[in-house]
Design a protein around this motif. Structure first.
Motif, short mmCIF file in Angstrom:
data_model
loop_
_atom_site.label_atom_id
_atom_site.label_comp_id
_atom_site.label_asym_id
_atom_site.label_seq_id
_atom_site.Cartn_x
_atom_site.Cartn_y
_atom_site.Cartn_z
N TYR A 148 14.59 5.66 -13.14
CA TYR A 148 14.83 6.30 -11.84
C TYR A 148 14.28 7.73 -11.85
O TYR A 148 14.41 8.44 -12.84
CB TYR A 148 16.34 6.32 -11.60
CG TYR A 148 16.75 7.14 -10.41
CD1 TYR A 148 16.66 6.62 -9.12
CD2 TYR A 148 17.23 8.44 -10.57
CE1 TYR A 148 17.04 7.38 -8.03
CE2 TYR A 148 17.61 9.21 -9.49
CZ TYR A 148 17.51 8.67 -8.22
OH TYR A 148 17.87 9.42 -7.14
N CYS A 149 13.69 8.14 -10.71
CA CYS A 149 13.19 9.51 -10.60
C CYS A 149 13.75 10.13 -9.32
O CYS A 149 13.56 9.59 -8.22
CB CYS A 149 11.67 9.51 -10.58
SG CYS A 149 10.98 11.12 -10.20
N HIS A 150 14.41 11.28 -9.46
CA HIS A 150 15.07 11.91 -8.31
C HIS A 150 14.06 12.56 -7.36
O HIS A 150 14.34 12.70 -6.17
CB HIS A 150 16.09 12.93 -8.80
CG HIS A 150 17.21 13.13 -7.83
ND1 HIS A 150 17.99 12.09 -7.35
CD2 HIS A 150 17.68 14.25 -7.20
CE1 HIS A 150 18.88 12.55 -6.50
NE2 HIS A 150 18.71 13.86 -6.38
N VAL A 151 12.89 12.91 -7.87
CA VAL A 151 11.85 13.49 -7.00
C VAL A 151 11.36 12.40 -6.04
O VAL A 151 11.23 12.62 -4.84
CB VAL A 151 10.68 14.05 -7.84
CG1 VAL A 151 9.50 14.41 -6.96
CG2 VAL A 151 11.13 15.25 -8.65
N GLU B 111 4.31 16.41 -16.03
CA GLU B 111 4.86 16.71 -14.69
C GLU B 111 6.38 16.83 -14.74
O GLU B 111 6.96 17.68 -14.06
CB GLU B 111 4.44 15.61 -13.69
CG GLU B 111 2.97 15.76 -13.30
CD GLU B 111 2.39 14.51 -12.63
OE1 GLU B 111 1.53 14.68 -11.76
OE2 GLU B 111 2.78 13.39 -13.00
N CYS B 112 7.03 15.99 -15.57
CA CYS B 112 8.49 16.11 -15.73
C CYS B 112 8.83 17.51 -16.26
O CYS B 112 9.83 18.10 -15.84
CB CYS B 112 9.01 15.07 -16.71
SG CYS B 112 9.19 13.45 -15.98
N GLY B 113 7.97 17.98 -17.16
CA GLY B 113 8.22 19.30 -17.75
C GLY B 113 8.20 20.42 -16.71
O GLY B 113 8.78 21.49 -16.94
N ARG B 114 7.56 20.19 -15.59
CA ARG B 114 7.48 21.24 -14.56
C ARG B 114 8.43 20.95 -13.38
O ARG B 114 8.40 21.64 -12.37
CB ARG B 114 6.04 21.33 -14.05
CG ARG B 114 5.09 21.77 -15.16
CD ARG B 114 3.66 21.54 -14.81
NE ARG B 114 3.22 22.42 -13.75
CZ ARG B 114 2.05 22.29 -13.11
NH1 ARG B 114 1.25 21.31 -13.45
NH2 ARG B 114 1.71 23.12 -12.17
N CYS B 115 9.25 19.91 -13.53
CA CYS B 115 10.12 19.49 -12.42
C CYS B 115 11.38 20.34 -12.37
O CYS B 115 11.94 20.72 -13.40
CB CYS B 115 10.47 18.03 -12.65
SG CYS B 115 11.73 17.41 -11.54
N ARG B 116 11.86 20.61 -11.16
CA ARG B 116 13.05 21.46 -11.05
C ARG B 116 14.32 20.75 -11.53
O ARG B 116 15.32 21.37 -11.83
CB ARG B 116 13.21 21.96 -9.61
CG ARG B 116 13.53 20.93 -8.58
CD ARG B 116 13.61 21.63 -7.21
NE ARG B 116 14.21 20.79 -6.20
CZ ARG B 116 13.62 19.75 -5.63
NH1 ARG B 116 12.39 19.41 -5.99
NH2 ARG B 116 14.24 19.04 -4.70
N THR C 285 18.66 18.67 -16.09
CA THR C 285 19.77 17.70 -16.03
C THR C 285 19.32 16.27 -15.80
O THR C 285 20.16 15.36 -15.76
CB THR C 285 20.73 18.07 -14.86
OG1 THR C 285 19.93 18.15 -13.67
CG2 THR C 285 21.47 19.38 -15.10
N CYS C 286 18.05 16.03 -15.66
CA CYS C 286 17.58 14.68 -15.30
C CYS C 286 17.87 13.67 -16.42
O CYS C 286 17.35 13.80 -17.54
CB CYS C 286 16.08 14.72 -15.01
SG CYS C 286 15.43 13.07 -14.73
N PRO C 287 18.71 12.66 -16.16
CA PRO C 287 19.06 11.69 -17.22
C PRO C 287 17.85 10.91 -17.72
O PRO C 287 17.78 10.58 -18.90
CB PRO C 287 20.08 10.76 -16.55
CG PRO C 287 19.94 10.98 -15.08
CD PRO C 287 19.37 12.34 -14.88
S1 SF4 Z 1 12.34 15.24 -14.56
FE1 SF4 Z 1 11.89 15.24 -12.37
S2 SF4 Z 1 9.94 14.10 -12.24
FE2 SF4 Z 1 10.81 13.67 -14.23
S3 SF4 Z 1 12.02 11.81 -13.94
FE3 SF4 Z 1 13.42 13.53 -13.66
S4 SF4 Z 1 13.40 13.88 -11.50
FE4 SF4 Z 1 11.62 12.65 -11.91
#
Ligand code: SF4
Length: 787
Positions: A118-121, A175-180, A184-186
């Motif tokens: 799952y990706c919150h973006v 890109e994950c490394g630059r995500c806001r 906390t992203c599981p």
């Molecule tokens: S870090 Fe951001 S781009 Fe990467 S999976 Fe999580 S929400 Fe998606």
């Protein structure tokens, strides 16, 4: 006996029976584990072991147990790569807890492919398309442990593919490394653990292993996704590995990309592009309607090539225009998008460097380098440099002969150890293969032939009524899957059966529901041909709508079969179909207590002269019985429903195990049963068996010459068979050209090897002319008179 071999044997002889509360010890599973332990020994110079172990051998545990035992107290780890999610889930549910209990695994990790996370973006970008799932996804983002789809479904409810596609992870690690949401992203946290050196077992898929190895081989700085040098790699479901590698190297152009690109083009190019794109789209749709098999790889027709060629100058003109008018404020540079499409078209049309094909089912074009077979070998070589590589599957060979597989994989028999085990099941008692005798053939000129479809559905309805659900239906295309599903909808509702279709939820979720709801019918294509394991009464009927043949001139398979062109059907196309068919049939009997019927709704099993009898013979030799009678099938179901077939595993005997001197410390035994001896000595000398085609050729010649029919035991090798055939012509003073040219060699190497034979040592009979014969008769009669 070495302590590690002793400990491995006691695990199988005592710990496992205790755990399963059963006295059963499977001879072939223990033999396989011993062979793997022997292969892993540092003193064993071989680095690739290929194992063919059919359903029922217990190959996952047969490989994991010795591998985990071997890496104990060392810096080595085990990476287990599968092709299907189903198998990954099964390993985590069944084998891993047992090995944890035994203290052999401390930190296992399930590293699934990206599309399962799952990706919150993505969630934020596609919120309006989530059809009521918004709240659940939002909550999942705060509660999730792993970010995996299956965890979501366990917490909430099944999520259809169409919804999941809106939220699945597409971003790269960079890109994950630059995500806001990074902190906390599981999903990000879980995926970062993939490379943690403390994981002693990583379960992943082929794709991530291949991508990571390619990254490791490349000169750029792309990171590995999963560890590529753990020490031991188990490659399960290996029958899919080569195609999965190809999938990573392919350049794919979807028709919809050509449609989408138009909005980025300058006005003067747009209408021109629109015209060509529409023409191409219509052409492909017309082709798709014309074809009976909607899925599969087809050569790109000349018309489509011309249209792609026509697009190039339009796109070049647009690109020049876009480059000279770059708007710095644009977040996406349209020139990059146009350029990437141009590159894909160039690849497609570069016939010197690439092989290309079209797939009508999803309207896409694909190209791959002609060097792929060599690239594949390089990948294997890279994997074996710092690992011991165990390649295994239930179906790798054509009737136990590894030759064709080794050729397709570009491996020499001297480089590998091969092992082949027979099934512990009694198919004669447990199963039937049913091919109804009143099947209708598809009429090729009709897109969806209602008579063909109606006939198939009629058979399916009768069968699911007889079994009260408990059925897996496998189709060879999504279109056919949808058609059959639609036709069964009302009927299953009336019978109060649950009807499940691929795509309604994740594969894992669907499999779970299918297992738990005994009276259900599951219909699927691709992913359900392998990896689905449903022992017990939830699955007693497997229905195949068609033999899973590839397209006859499949460009990808032609590339794999380079050098085997003379007999591409027998060496590549037919084995390819048989692997899929065996996989599909293998869904039925998963346990010694299982029973059921495989129905093949394809008349070619009986009507095709070239391969029908080969298919029947291949399964009959495993014990399966074929029937064409519906009544027999119904009686079989009734009988087995009442009394399960009485089948037991062959009694385990430690004394019959083949244990190498490396593990036993004793010289190898010689007086062993032949079957086992072949299995264990195959590594030293590849046993090349006579193929079915070669036997048939032999029988044809015997018939022609009026010789007794049969398959003499003394002609066990292809060479012996060839020499016997040669002798039939040579000694009869006939031209041997027929044998030399028509013999069904398994490959060019065999042809070259046999061509050196010239009948040395054979006596030619002398054929007298009519004149000589008359003189001889005269001499004989005067001799008689004198006497
Ligand atoms: S870090 Fe951001 S781009 Fe990467 S999976 Fe999580 S929400 Fe998606």
């Amino acid at each position: 006996m070495k302590a590690e071999a002793e400990s491995l044997l006691s695990a199988f002889e005592q710990i496992l029976p205790e755990h399963y509360q059963s006295s059963i010890v499977r001879q072939s599973q223990v033999q396989m584990a011993i062979d793997i332990l022997d292969f892993l020994q540092p003193t064993n110079p071989k680095r690739i072991l290929i194992v063919e172990a059919p359903v029922g051998t217990g190959k996952s545990l047969g490989a994991l147990l010795p591998a985990m035992q071997f890496v104990q107290n060392s810096i080595k780890r085990v990476l287990y790569a599968t092709s299907t999610i189903n198998l990954q889930g099964q390993l985590m549910r069944e084998e891993v807890p047992l090995l944890q209990k035994m203290g052999l695994i401390k930190k296992p990790l399930l590293a699934m492919g990206k599309s399962n996370y799952y990706c919150h973006v993505e969630f934020e970008n596609n919120m309006e398309k989530l059809e009521g799932f918004e709240g659940k996804f939002s909550q999942y983002f705060t509660d999730a442990d792993t970010g995996q789809r299956n965890d979501f479904e366990n917490l909430f409810e099944p999520v259809p593919n169409a919804i999941w596609e809106q939220v699945l992870l597409k971003a790269s690690r960079f890109e994950c490394g630059r995500c806001r949401f990074w902190p906390t992203c599981p999903t990000r946290i879980h995926r970062q653990r993939f490379l943690n050196p403390s994981n002693d077992l990583v379960i992943t898929n082929h794709d991530q292993l291949i991508r990571s190895t390619l990254n490791a081989m490349s000169e750029d700085t792309s990171e590995e996704i999963v560890p590529t040098t753990p020490g031991v790699i188990i490659l399960d479901e290996a029958h899919d590995f080569q195609e999965n590698h190809a999938g990573q190297l392919e350049s794919v152009l979807h028709e919809y990309e050509l449609g989408k690109i138009k909005r980025f083009l300058p006005k003067d190019c747009r209408s021109e592009m629109n015209q060509v794109e529409q023409e191409l789209r219509q052409f492909m749709i017309n082709e798709r309607q014309r074809l009976v098999s909607k899925n599969g790889r087809y050569s790109i027709p000349e018309r489509a090539k011309l249209l792609l060629e026509k697009m190039k100058p339009i796109l070049h003109k647009a690109l020049n225009n876009l480059v000279s008018n770059i708007n710095q404020n644009d977040s996406r540079d349209p020139s990059d998008i146009v350029e990437s499409i141009l590159i894909k078209i160039d690849h497609l049309l570069d016939e010197k460097a690439n092989i290309s094909w079209v797939e009508y089912e999803d309207l896409s074009f694909t190209s791959i380098t002609r060097k792929f077979p060599t690239e594949f070998r390089k990948l294997l070589m890279q994997l074996k440099v710092r690992n011991k590589l165990i390649i295994m599957s239930g179906t790798l060979t054509a009737e136990g002969d590894f030759t064709s597989m080794l050729e397709r994989w570009r491996l020499g028999s001297h480089e590998v150890i091969t092992r082949s085990f027979s099934s512990p099941f009694d198919f004669k008692k447990q199963a039937r293969i049913y091919v109804p005798d009143n099947l209708v053939r598809h009429r090729g000129h009709v897109e969806i032939d209602p008579i063909y479809l109606g006939n198939q559905v009629q058979h399916i309805k009768k069968l699911i009524e007889a079994t009260n659900g408990r059925t897996l239906i496998l189709t060879t295309s999504k279109q056919h899957m949808d058609d059959v599903h639609q036709q069964l909808h009302e009927h299953t509702k009336q019978l109060n059966l649950t009807l499940l279709k691929q795509g309604q939820a994740s594969v894992e979720r669907l499999s779970k529901t299918f297992k738990e709801e005994e009276h259900s019918v599951l219909i699927g294509s691709g992913s359900f041909y392998s990896g689905l394991s449903v022992p017990g009464k939830s699955l007693i009927s497997v229905i195949l709508t068609k033999l899973p043949f590839p397209v006859p001139d499949d460009p990808y398979l032609s590339l794999i079969g380079e050098g085997m062109e003379d007999d591409l059907f027998n060496l590549v196309l037919y084995p390819n179909m048989m692997v899929k068919l065996t996989q599909a049939i293998g869904r039925l009997i998963r346990d010694i207590k299982d029973y059921g019927v495989v129905t093949i709704l394809d008349p070619r099993v009986y009507e095709n002269d070239q391969y029908g009898h080969l298919i029947r013979r291949a399964f009959e030799s495993q014990g399966y019985q074929f029937t064409r009678s519906e009544q027999q099938v119904f009686r079989f179901f009734k009988r087995c429903d009442k009394n399960l077939p009485k089948v037991t595993y062959k009694q385990y005997k430690r004394s019959q195990l083949q244990i190498s001197t490396r593990l036993s410390g004793k010289p190898e035994k010689r007086n062993v049963p032949r079957k086992v001896a072949v299995e264990t000595h195959a590594a030293k000398k590849e046993v090349v068996k006579v193929t079915e085609q070669q036997w048939l050729f032999y029988e044809r010649v015997c018939e022609l010459k009026g010789k007794p029919l049969g398959r003499p035991k003394k002609l066990r090798s292809p060479r012996a068979l060839y020499e016997a055939l040669y002798a039939m012509f040579y000694t009869g003073n006939e031209d041997v050209k027929f044998v030399v040219e028509e013999f069904p060699y398994i490959n060019e190497a065999q042809r070259a090897e046999f061509s050196t034979y010239n009948g040395a040592g054979l006596m030619r009979s002398y054929r007298m002319s009519e004149e000589e014969l008359a003189q001889l008769q005269q001499r004989l009669s005067s001799k008689n008179k004198l006497a």
